[in-house]
Scaffold this motif. Sequence first.
Motif, mmCIF file in Angstrom:
data_model
loop_
_atom_site.group_PDB
_atom_site.id
_atom_site.type_symbol
_atom_site.label_atom_id
_atom_site.label_comp_id
_atom_site.label_asym_id
_atom_site.label_seq_id
_atom_site.Cartn_x
_atom_site.Cartn_y
_atom_site.Cartn_z
ATOM 1 N N THR A 24 24.820 25.005 84.215
ATOM 2 C CA THR A 24 25.787 23.929 83.981
ATOM 3 C C THR A 24 27.168 24.523 83.841
ATOM 4 O O THR A 24 27.318 25.617 83.293
ATOM 5 C CB THR A 24 25.449 23.104 82.723
ATOM 6 O OG1 THR A 24 26.560 22.237 82.440
ATOM 7 C CG2 THR A 24 25.178 23.942 81.500
ATOM 8 N N ASP A 25 28.161 23.804 84.337
ATOM 9 C CA ASP A 25 29.521 24.323 84.193
ATOM 10 C C ASP A 25 30.146 23.887 82.872
ATOM 11 O O ASP A 25 31.279 24.247 82.575
ATOM 12 C CB ASP A 25 30.404 23.949 85.391
ATOM 13 C CG ASP A 25 30.490 22.461 85.633
ATOM 14 O OD1 ASP A 25 29.900 21.691 84.855
ATOM 15 O OD2 ASP A 25 31.159 22.063 86.610
ATOM 16 N N ASN B 292 22.834 19.949 83.726
ATOM 17 C CA ASN B 292 22.152 19.891 82.430
ATOM 18 C C ASN B 292 22.492 18.560 81.771
ATOM 19 O O ASN B 292 23.146 18.506 80.748
ATOM 20 C CB ASN B 292 22.631 21.066 81.561
ATOM 21 C CG ASN B 292 21.990 21.056 80.185
ATOM 22 O OD1 ASN B 292 20.828 20.686 80.043
ATOM 23 N ND2 ASN B 292 22.745 21.461 79.172
ATOM 24 N N SER B 293 22.054 17.483 82.445
ATOM 25 C CA SER B 293 22.326 16.163 81.876
ATOM 26 C C SER B 293 21.082 15.299 82.101
ATOM 27 O O SER B 293 19.953 15.819 82.027
ATOM 28 C CB SER B 293 23.592 15.598 82.516
ATOM 29 O OG SER B 293 23.967 14.382 81.941
ATOM 30 N N ALA B 294 21.276 13.999 82.372
ATOM 31 C CA ALA B 294 20.128 13.085 82.444
ATOM 32 C C ALA B 294 19.080 13.533 83.471
ATOM 33 O O ALA B 294 17.882 13.667 83.145
ATOM 34 C CB ALA B 294 20.625 11.682 82.790
ATOM 35 N N ALA B 295 19.506 13.780 84.710
ATOM 36 C CA ALA B 295 18.542 14.082 85.774
ATOM 37 C C ALA B 295 17.908 15.465 85.580
ATOM 38 O O ALA B 295 16.676 15.622 85.688
ATOM 39 C CB ALA B 295 19.230 14.001 87.137
ATOM 40 N N LYS C 119 34.298 0.191 78.492
ATOM 41 C CA LYS C 119 33.920 0.977 77.308
ATOM 42 C C LYS C 119 35.146 1.697 76.745
ATOM 43 O O LYS C 119 35.342 1.759 75.530
ATOM 44 C CB LYS C 119 32.843 2.008 77.682
ATOM 45 C CG LYS C 119 31.457 1.392 77.815
ATOM 46 C CD LYS C 119 30.424 2.480 78.027
ATOM 47 C CE LYS C 119 29.091 2.091 77.440
ATOM 48 N NZ LYS C 119 28.106 3.160 77.444
ATOM 49 N N ARG D 279 34.893 11.265 81.186
ATOM 50 C CA ARG D 279 33.651 11.655 81.873
ATOM 51 C C ARG D 279 32.821 12.618 81.024
ATOM 52 O O ARG D 279 31.616 12.537 80.959
ATOM 53 C CB ARG D 279 34.015 12.289 83.227
ATOM 54 C CG ARG D 279 32.853 12.741 84.061
ATOM 55 C CD ARG D 279 32.127 11.589 84.704
ATOM 56 N NE ARG D 279 30.721 11.897 84.925
ATOM 57 C CZ ARG D 279 29.797 11.004 85.233
ATOM 58 N NH1 ARG D 279 30.119 9.740 85.387
ATOM 59 N NH2 ARG D 279 28.544 11.362 85.399
ATOM 60 N N ASP E 134 23.291 10.903 89.769
ATOM 61 C CA ASP E 134 24.515 10.348 90.371
ATOM 62 C C ASP E 134 24.876 10.987 91.713
ATOM 63 O O ASP E 134 25.647 10.420 92.477
ATOM 64 C CB ASP E 134 25.713 10.595 89.432
ATOM 65 C CG ASP E 134 25.753 9.636 88.260
ATOM 66 O OD1 ASP E 134 24.769 8.912 88.033
ATOM 67 O OD2 ASP E 134 26.785 9.618 87.561
ATOM 68 N N LEU F 50 23.820 5.511 87.222
ATOM 69 C CA LEU F 50 23.395 5.032 85.904
ATOM 70 C C LEU F 50 22.450 6.028 85.274
ATOM 71 O O LEU F 50 21.645 6.679 85.966
ATOM 72 C CB LEU F 50 22.681 3.682 86.052
ATOM 73 C CG LEU F 50 23.579 2.513 86.484
ATOM 74 C CD1 LEU F 50 22.736 1.318 86.867
ATOM 75 C CD2 LEU F 50 24.560 2.159 85.386
ATOM 76 N N TRP F 51 22.508 6.109 83.966
ATOM 77 C CA TRP F 51 21.693 7.066 83.210
ATOM 78 C C TRP F 51 20.209 6.840 83.473
ATOM 79 O O TRP F 51 19.458 7.790 83.751
ATOM 80 C CB TRP F 51 22.010 6.916 81.720
ATOM 81 C CG TRP F 51 21.401 7.971 80.880
ATOM 82 C CD1 TRP F 51 20.157 7.950 80.327
ATOM 83 C CD2 TRP F 51 21.979 9.230 80.500
ATOM 84 N NE1 TRP F 51 19.938 9.109 79.624
ATOM 85 C CE2 TRP F 51 21.034 9.907 79.708
ATOM 86 C CE3 TRP F 51 23.212 9.837 80.753
ATOM 87 C CZ2 TRP F 51 21.292 11.169 79.175
ATOM 88 C CZ3 TRP F 51 23.456 11.093 80.218
ATOM 89 C CH2 TRP F 51 22.508 11.740 79.445
ATOM 90 N N ALA G 297 28.250 26.485 90.025
ATOM 91 C CA ALA G 297 27.653 26.878 91.309
ATOM 92 C C ALA G 297 28.642 26.532 92.423
ATOM 93 O O ALA G 297 29.113 25.391 92.490
ATOM 94 C CB ALA G 297 26.343 26.134 91.524
ATOM 95 N N THR H 202 23.936 17.530 90.045
ATOM 96 C CA THR H 202 25.317 17.837 89.664
ATOM 97 C C THR H 202 26.127 16.595 89.291
ATOM 98 O O THR H 202 27.325 16.702 88.988
ATOM 99 C CB THR H 202 26.033 18.588 90.807
ATOM 100 O OG1 THR H 202 25.756 17.897 92.032
ATOM 101 C CG2 THR H 202 25.556 20.014 90.922
ATOM 102 N N GLY H 203 25.513 15.414 89.362
ATOM 103 C CA GLY H 203 26.170 14.211 88.863
ATOM 104 C C GLY H 203 27.390 13.790 89.644
ATOM 105 O O GLY H 203 27.492 14.007 90.857
ATOM 106 N N ARG I 137 26.204 11.064 77.815
ATOM 107 C CA ARG I 137 27.504 10.529 78.255
ATOM 108 C C ARG I 137 27.669 9.062 77.858
ATOM 109 O O ARG I 137 28.775 8.604 77.592
ATOM 110 C CB ARG I 137 27.602 10.590 79.787
ATOM 111 C CG ARG I 137 28.061 11.909 80.266
ATOM 112 C CD ARG I 137 28.208 11.980 81.765
ATOM 113 N NE ARG I 137 27.704 13.256 82.204
ATOM 114 C CZ ARG I 137 28.286 14.417 81.943
ATOM 115 N NH1 ARG I 137 29.393 14.468 81.258
ATOM 116 N NH2 ARG I 137 27.751 15.555 82.354
#
Length: 423
Positions: free
Chosen positions: A32-33, A8-11, A155, A126, A274, A291-292, A78, A105-106, A41
């Motif tokens: 999502t875990d 449950n992120s960018a992709a 960063k 992260r 990722d 990369l995002w 999962a 899953t990044g 992020r």
Amino acid sequence: MNILIIGNSAAGTAAVEAIRTRDRQSSIVQLTDELHPLYSRCLLSYYLAGTISRERLQYREMDFHERMRVQLHTGKRAVELDTNRQHVVCDDGSDYLFDKLLIATGSSAKLPGNIPAGIQGVCVLRTLDDVETIREHVRYARCAVVLGGGLIGMKAACALRECGLETKVVVRSKRVLSQMIDDGASQIIGRRLLENRIEVLTETDISEIRSQDHRLVGVETDQGQVIPCELLILAKGVHPNTELIQDTDIRKRQGIETDPYMQTSHENIFAAGDVAEAFDITTEEHAINALWTCAVQQGRIAGLNIIGEQEAYDGAVGMNSLDICNSPLISYGITSPKDGSRYQMLVYEQPANNVYKKIVLKDHRIKGIILLGRIDNAGVLLSLIQRKADVSAFEHELLDDRFNFAKLVGYGDASVLEQYRQW
Ligand SMILES: Cc1cc2nc3c(=O)[nH]c(=O)nc-3n(C[C@H](O)[C@H](O)[C@H](O)COP(=O)(O)OP(=O)(O)OC[C@H]3O[C@@H](n4cnc5c(N)ncnc54)[C@H](O)[C@@H]3O)c2cc1C
């Protein structure tokens, strides 16, 4: 159709949006875990620095999943994938059947083998939970060490300095951001960091951790230097979260192999972000581009192909943009070609003003750029790369700050005009 998306992120989000542009009927379940609502992020370090609020991390409105008719199941990891029965099992025993699956899953932070686990003050950056942990340590810490001089390391270092901590960066290579920029730009950044009291120790590694009662009190470098510190951020890169396909016949190299449709070696299973290896336009090889922007593009393509739209991915290009101690930096594509003889390099520098610009060309097409200090014409340059435009007619103007879309029209080249119209 039952679509299952893990991540449950960018992709994962881009896939949901792409699916729902054309298909309102299919059932979508997303796992999502993590427990937090969708967040960015890329902004985590700014939240750590205190320059943005926690609310600003939010990536989509709170009712996003409801509007997209997605059943979001949070806090579920999962752990098992059966590719024959097409079903996924989670750590709490719940299981999900699917017609099509997207693995998004990044990646996770790499943990150096010589750093023992369980020492308070040793952290990674992260997730949002990681930032909350770091913030706890920032409350009492006086000195911080960041291990790694890549995007996340930089960063983190800038954020910790912003929090008022004495900050040192330990880098194995000869310079910071070595994967992203060349020596010239790196030297200017090294100077900017020092001016902002962030010391960089190059060609150095951490050999030992010093702790008292399981609490970090310092690190020792392989150069024999002991640095007292209460906080250590491990930023030595990431590794793709491929554990789920471990016992399956889905092909992987470093990440999960994908074709131009983001399909894995199993026809009903896709991968993006990722965790996936996809075509890289600039190197012309398959690689992970963690990369995002790449995750969003790949997620979108995966989503469309899951619903049978047959849209191919043009390929990823490594692009980064960040601000280091008030010096904006954009890098894109190949910035330090290994075989320099096949490329032409245009460079403009004004070190006194912390300005450095570089354009890497091959066969009159831009293959990479570095813009440091002045990024005004980034938009037009990035468009020229994406369009694979022949820039020979205006090559001599590319590094000029005043080079813009209007200038292109002035050249009157039919193909440029056509591209300009499309923009
Ligand atoms: C601090 C920081 C700063 C960054 N800055 C930039 C930047 O400036 N520019 C840039 O382009 N990129 C940046 N990145 C990289 C960028 O965030 C990633 O490339 C991007 O998040 C990848 O998106 P993704 O959807 O592939 O995976 P991720 O964002 O890693 O998300 C993976 C998702 O999968 C879930 N998940 C993983 N495993 C499981 C499992 N087994 N079961 C259930 N759920 C699971 C996770 O909970 C998460 O929801 C930064 C990253 C960090 C950490």
